[in-house]
Scaffold this motif. Sequence first.
Motif, PDB file in Angstrom:
ATOM      1  N   ALA B 739       2.027  24.688  -6.935  1.00 41.76           N
ATOM      2  CA  ALA B 739       2.532  24.380  -5.597  1.00 41.76           C
ATOM      3  C   ALA B 739       2.634  25.658  -4.766  1.00 41.76           C
ATOM      4  N   LEU B 740       3.222  26.695  -5.372  1.00 45.87           N
ATOM      5  CA  LEU B 740       3.376  27.958  -4.635  1.00 45.87           C
ATOM      6  C   LEU B 740       2.014  28.558  -4.310  1.00 45.87           C
ATOM      7  N   GLU B 741       1.122  28.450  -5.296  1.00 42.12           N
ATOM      8  CA  GLU B 741      -0.226  28.972  -5.057  1.00 42.12           C
ATOM      9  C   GLU B 741      -0.868  28.254  -3.880  1.00 42.12           C
ATOM     10  N   SER B 742      -0.651  26.942  -3.823  1.00 45.45           N
ATOM     11  CA  SER B 742      -1.294  26.194  -2.737  1.00 45.45           C
ATOM     12  C   SER B 742      -0.676  26.604  -1.400  1.00 45.45           C
ATOM     13  N   VAL B 743       0.641  26.889  -1.393  1.00 48.68           N
ATOM     14  CA  VAL B 743       1.287  27.336  -0.141  1.00 48.68           C
ATOM     15  C   VAL B 743       0.714  28.690   0.274  1.00 48.68           C
ATOM     16  N   VAL B 744       0.718  29.623  -0.685  1.00 44.69           N
ATOM     17  CA  VAL B 744       0.219  30.968  -0.366  1.00 44.69           C
ATOM     18  C   VAL B 744      -1.250  30.892   0.058  1.00 44.69           C
ATOM     19  N   ASP B 745      -2.017  30.083  -0.684  1.00 41.02           N
ATOM     20  CA  ASP B 745      -3.438  29.939  -0.350  1.00 41.02           C
ATOM     21  C   ASP B 745      -3.621  29.429   1.077  1.00 41.02           C
ATOM     22  N   ARG B 746      -2.775  28.449   1.442  1.00 41.52           N
ATOM     23  CA  ARG B 746      -2.879  27.864   2.774  1.00 41.52           C
ATOM     24  C   ARG B 746      -2.593  28.914   3.851  1.00 41.52           C
ATOM     25  N   ILE B 747      -1.549  29.688   3.618  1.00 40.81           N
ATOM     26  CA  ILE B 747      -1.167  30.702   4.615  1.00 40.81           C
ATOM     27  C   ILE B 747      -2.275  31.743   4.719  1.00 40.81           C
ATOM     28  N   ILE B 748      -2.734  32.183   3.538  1.00 37.10           N
ATOM     29  CA  ILE B 748      -3.761  33.220   3.525  1.00 37.10           C
ATOM     30  C   ILE B 748      -5.045  32.695   4.167  1.00 37.10           C
ATOM     31  N   LEU B 749      -5.329  31.407   3.899  1.00 36.80           N
ATOM     32  CA  LEU B 749      -6.540  30.811   4.485  1.00 36.80           C
ATOM     33  C   LEU B 749      -6.477  30.894   6.008  1.00 36.80           C
ATOM     34  N   ALA B 750      -5.296  30.558   6.552  1.00 36.22           N
ATOM     35  CA  ALA B 750      -5.126  30.587   8.010  1.00 36.22           C
ATOM     36  C   ALA B 750      -5.320  32.011   8.534  1.00 36.22           C
ATOM     37  N   ILE B 751      -4.727  32.984   7.839  1.00 36.74           N
ATOM     38  CA  ILE B 751      -4.849  34.365   8.320  1.00 36.74           C
ATOM     39  C   ILE B 751      -6.291  34.837   8.158  1.00 36.74           C
ATOM     40  N   ARG B 752      -6.871  34.463   7.006  1.00 36.93           N
ATOM     41  CA  ARG B 752      -8.236  34.923   6.750  1.00 36.93           C
ATOM     42  C   ARG B 752      -9.212  34.343   7.775  1.00 36.93           C
ATOM     43  N   PHE B 753      -8.944  33.100   8.140  1.00 38.24           N
ATOM     44  CA  PHE B 753      -9.778  32.449   9.156  1.00 38.24           C
ATOM     45  C   PHE B 753      -9.780  33.289  10.428  1.00 38.24           C
ATOM     46  N   MET B 754      -8.594  33.774  10.811  1.00 38.83           N
ATOM     47  CA  MET B 754      -8.511  34.594  12.019  1.00 38.83           C
ATOM     48  C   MET B 754      -9.145  35.969  11.776  1.00 38.83           C
ATOM     49  N   ALA B 755      -8.948  36.498  10.563  1.00 37.86           N
ATOM     50  CA  ALA B 755      -9.472  37.840  10.275  1.00 37.86           C
ATOM     51  C   ALA B 755     -11.001  37.857  10.297  1.00 37.86           C
ATOM     52  N   LEU B 756     -11.581  36.690  10.021  1.00 36.48           N
ATOM     53  CA  LEU B 756     -13.046  36.616  10.034  1.00 36.48           C
ATOM     54  C   LEU B 756     -13.605  36.988  11.402  1.00 36.48           C
ATOM     55  N   PHE B 757     -12.806  36.722  12.436  1.00 33.50           N
ATOM     56  CA  PHE B 757     -13.267  37.058  13.784  1.00 33.50           C
ATOM     57  C   PHE B 757     -13.401  38.567  13.952  1.00 33.50           C
ATOM     58  N   SER B 758     -12.531  39.291  13.257  1.00 38.49           N
ATOM     59  CA  SER B 758     -12.639  40.747  13.310  1.00 38.49           C
ATOM     60  C   SER B 758     -13.958  41.182  12.690  1.00 38.49           C
ATOM     61  N   LEU B 759     -14.302  40.511  11.591  1.00 38.37           N
ATOM     62  CA  LEU B 759     -15.559  40.864  10.934  1.00 38.37           C
ATOM     63  C   LEU B 759     -16.739  40.484  11.828  1.00 38.37           C
ATOM     64  N   ALA B 760     -16.600  39.331  12.506  1.00 34.95           N
ATOM     65  CA  ALA B 760     -17.673  38.902  13.420  1.00 34.95           C
ATOM     66  C   ALA B 760     -17.835  39.925  14.537  1.00 34.95           C
ATOM     67  N   THR B 761     -16.693  40.357  15.109  1.00 30.89           N
ATOM     68  CA  THR B 761     -16.760  41.363  16.173  1.00 30.89           C
ATOM     69  C   THR B 761     -17.339  42.660  15.625  1.00 30.89           C
ATOM     70  N   GLY B 762     -16.901  43.021  14.416  1.00 33.49           N
ATOM     71  CA  GLY B 762     -17.414  44.229  13.778  1.00 33.49           C
ATOM     72  C   GLY B 762     -18.927  44.166  13.651  1.00 33.49           C
ATOM     73  N   THR B 763     -19.432  42.973  13.334  1.00 33.75           N
ATOM     74  CA  THR B 763     -20.880  42.822  13.193  1.00 33.75           C
ATOM     75  C   THR B 763     -21.574  43.032  14.532  1.00 33.75           C
ATOM     76  N   VAL B 764     -20.967  42.490  15.601  1.00 37.91           N
ATOM     77  CA  VAL B 764     -21.548  42.676  16.938  1.00 37.91           C
ATOM     78  C   VAL B 764     -21.582  44.173  17.275  1.00 37.91           C
ATOM     79  N   VAL B 765     -20.456  44.848  16.986  1.00 35.95           N
ATOM     80  CA  VAL B 765     -20.394  46.281  17.282  1.00 35.95           C
ATOM     81  C   VAL B 765     -21.433  47.025  16.429  1.00 35.95           C
ATOM     82  N   LEU B 766     -21.587  46.567  15.185  1.00 34.43           N
ATOM     83  CA  LEU B 766     -22.597  47.154  14.297  1.00 34.43           C
ATOM     84  C   LEU B 766     -23.990  46.990  14.897  1.00 34.43           C
TER      85      LEU B 766
END
Lengths: 223, 874
Positions: B739-766
């Motif tokens: 249960a705790l893993e699923s909670v942490v996973d969910r939170i991390i998933l949400a943050i990671r989803f947003m962090a992916l945009f940084s990688l996308a922007t990084g790719t554009v800058v690259l």
Amino acid sequence: MLTCEALGHAYPSGGASLDVLKDINFHLEDGDFLAIVGPSGSGKTTLLGLLAGLDRPSHGRVLLDGVDLGALGEDERAKLRRTKVGFIFQSFQLIPTLTAQENVQVPMELAGADDAAERAEALLTRVGLGARGHHYPSQLSGGEQQRVAVARAFSTRPKILFADEPTGNLDAANGDTVVELMTSLNEEFGTTLVLVTHDLELAALARRTIRLADGVIVSDSAA
Amino acid sequence: MTSAAFVLRLAAREARAARRRLLLLTASVTAGVAALVAINSFTDNLTVSVAEQAQELLGADLSFTGRKPIAEIPLAAKWVDSLAALPGAKIARAVNFAAMAYLPSTGNARLVQLRSADQGWPFYGTIETSPAGLWQTLQQGGALVDPSLLTILGAKVGDTLSLGEGRFPILGTVVNIPGDVGLQMAFGARVFIANSALESTGLLGFGARVEHEAFLKLPTATDPQAIAKIARPELRAERVRVRTVADDRDNLTNALTRLGNYLGLVALAALLLGGLGVASAVHVFIRQRLDSIAVLRCLGATSGQIFAIYLLQAIGMGLLGSALGALLGVGLQQAMPLVLSEFIPVSVRVLPSASAIAIGMGLGIWTAAVFALMPLLGVRQISPLATLRRNVNPTRTPWDVARIAAATALVVSVVGLAAVQVGSLRQGAWFAAAIGVALLILWLASLALMAAAKRFTPSSWPYLWRQGLANLHRPANQTVTVVLALGFGAFLLTTLFTAQHNLLRDLKLDGGGESGRPNLVMFDIQPDQRALVTETLAAEGVVTPAFEPIVPMRITMVKGTPVKDLLARGGETPADSGVDTAAAPAERGRRGGGGLWALRREYRSTYRADLRDAEKLTSGKWFDPAETGDGTSDSTAVAISMEADLADELEVKIGDLLVWDIQGVEVHSVLRSLRQVNWARFEPNFFVVFAPGALERAPHSLVTLARVGDTPTRGRIQGQLAARAANITSVDLGDVQRALESVVDRIILAIRFMALFSLATGTVVLVGAIATSRWQRVREGTLLRTLGATRRQVLHILSVEYAALGLGAAVVAAALAGIAGWALARFVFEARFSLPILPMLALAAGLVTLTTLVGLWNSFDVLERPPLEVLRAE
């Protein structure tokens, strides 16, 4: 029209100061045609830059139409150039991202003209490029580019036109065309012409020739 | 024509011809704006939906919640009765607590959240059941359950469910309850029965943690908020919580907005990274425009006009990029419910939010403009003399006011944007500082990488390798931009992996077979049931574990001052759950209130002579066997050990006296030591441990832990205990871990989803960074080919260069993420630290591949075009 008084210029070089122009004095009247000649490194281009207000002299004064260029700030000199000065460069110096016609329009638009497009079109026709106005510089040959530059130079009917080796990058035929255009427009508009060149044949077209060597005038002769 | 018209016209003409180059500037802000619009728009949707469904969240206008039945709390009963007596008012009661559900037909048992309710509740909203309409018939008997419980217990509708002493046929399942968060189900399936049937379960005995609620529907003329305002202070001392629709709405809106804001901060990081892309694109763009600018200066354009032309282009491209980003964001918004659904207690209508789009676009345009300022200021120094000479050095003044102003605007903007996003200037400043430090380190690391490539490339290496590596430090290299751009996105993602890894690692129970950590916890065991538990475990071959007593108590006096007096001096704090769990530190952070929660809560303390594995003494001395206080007075005070943070909250130190109320009996204690407790371990941990000698005769229940080999055995033990002693609650810690893993996973998933945009922007800058030096690479490659290099050899050189760049960015990002992860583990999660090697390696490999592919794709010309053609084009 244009007066040089005890004009001198120095560049910092290795901690010391290197004099590239020393005590230049001369005066031009409206409609004059002057050629400045001399070997490489004699100070021709530096002198042209100072006369056109592209740089400030270290000593002396340049008076353009009675205005001391050295007393003006960079932007004030720019505004003066906008209305009174025209340029033709050896490497054409067209703005590559604008079409031929837009290049010709720039000085007029800067001066606030509302009919810049019509006038540019007419000037391009005058230099034989009426049909090429929508072409970018990269789509024109060297001779055509320089003709666009001539059209641009005369677009605001400047009181004085500075030409730096205008045929230096052109073959003989194209060079002749450009020179012909310059001289005829000079006569037509009464523009003062200052030409910097290595080419003695071209210099011979001028009514007056100043020869520079090591930053000083070694001869000043009328044709 | 005015000067402004000239500027506008020329900006448009120039941009038209440089579309491809400016496109990079556009793309730099797109991903960041998309992320911001998506998250902020969705947060707006949430706020609207919460406001629309606020009444359904509570299901009533007003509720009173206490630890005892409201009727047994005279003051609360007075309030509830008088309100219920109002004409048109309605009342419904509900009881919530955790209990074991046992299915006799399969022998399976599971801890559930048991909720009983009166007919009529909820007054607002409907509870959807399958088959439909069962909620109304619940009062006639039976139970409704979460669908997950059927799966877990192997039950089907119609089976009989044991809840304590009561037997309930399963009528059907609950499909949707207004105001429910999906994530809640991770901590136990829910079972609903009628209030009238609750008595039959016999589960409301000593030791059960029960929540009693009274829900009121009030006449329309009454103002629940005004009533709550008067009732709340009166009922605080009785530990009764008063809730209104507005409270629930505001709390939920605040919590969701905060969640949205923090996720938005990750999106903002992407936008700021895009700002770097803008600065880099503008810098390069201006460098390519030097000749044109000199010509314009010659023709009489002022520096102000030229500055305005290019600033306008940057803003125009920023506008275009932001508009594209907003469009993309509105599309992505549709995906947000998938990422965040588990946190949301309302049904959300996903609609584009005009204000979120406007803010997102505004931030995008502002970012483009403010990051373009610094490189653009350089145009003022371009001399018209450059038309005559190539080597004119721009004039630079050491204290350029405009530059200082631009730099200040940049810093203020970053802090301001972050402060607006997170709603706090201080946090905004911290965020900006953190981003600044990360970028500074990445920048320094890129310099180090260049220096290393220059100094340490062995001369014995093959030419192709040396040539590729030399490209890292030669003039016009892209090392700094690539390491900054990619490193930042990778740093964010790797930090998230590290945080997730360290958060979850302490929750892992499977140490292998019988030797691992305990995985079955049994509590609420009455002293006379000790033998029963031992016997049940022994029957399954499990070694008899140690039992730990739990004594419920409250503090009555701290250092001679009665708690009542201390509370009277404090502010408003809600009543407390009083449970010692792994969530205790989080609960403390949430409640705040400067120690009030600590004074008000019910403690579940124990007594023992030894210190446990999950505990570490931080000051004082552990109990001295020679000290035998019985706690009857200050002079015979019993020694206690307290969790260090709790001691801070209570402002007590070694030697201070505290008095406890244990079922009406006063016990005097003296603080002898402070402990640090690892709450993340699934073990019965205690805020307060008493020395043996004072609590042995106090009413208490027992808790015990066992290591049981496999899941079926644990299930059997749970079933047998539920059948034989319904009051004993047993929890399979494997379920809790999941249960705790699923909670942490969910939170991390949400943050990671947003962090992916940084990688996308990084790719554009690259892409931008590589594109800007593309011609140089093409020219070099062409020259090499002219001199006899094969296409394969040129490809080799380029591959080495780009792979080394990617590797450099990955190594720096991993090192930074390691430090950030350690800091998070050490200071925020208070967990042990280790590196998630595999995800980090995978990310590094991904980064190297990405850089190499983008680099080679951009240099395709070198391989495809004949050398002569390229040289001519040059």
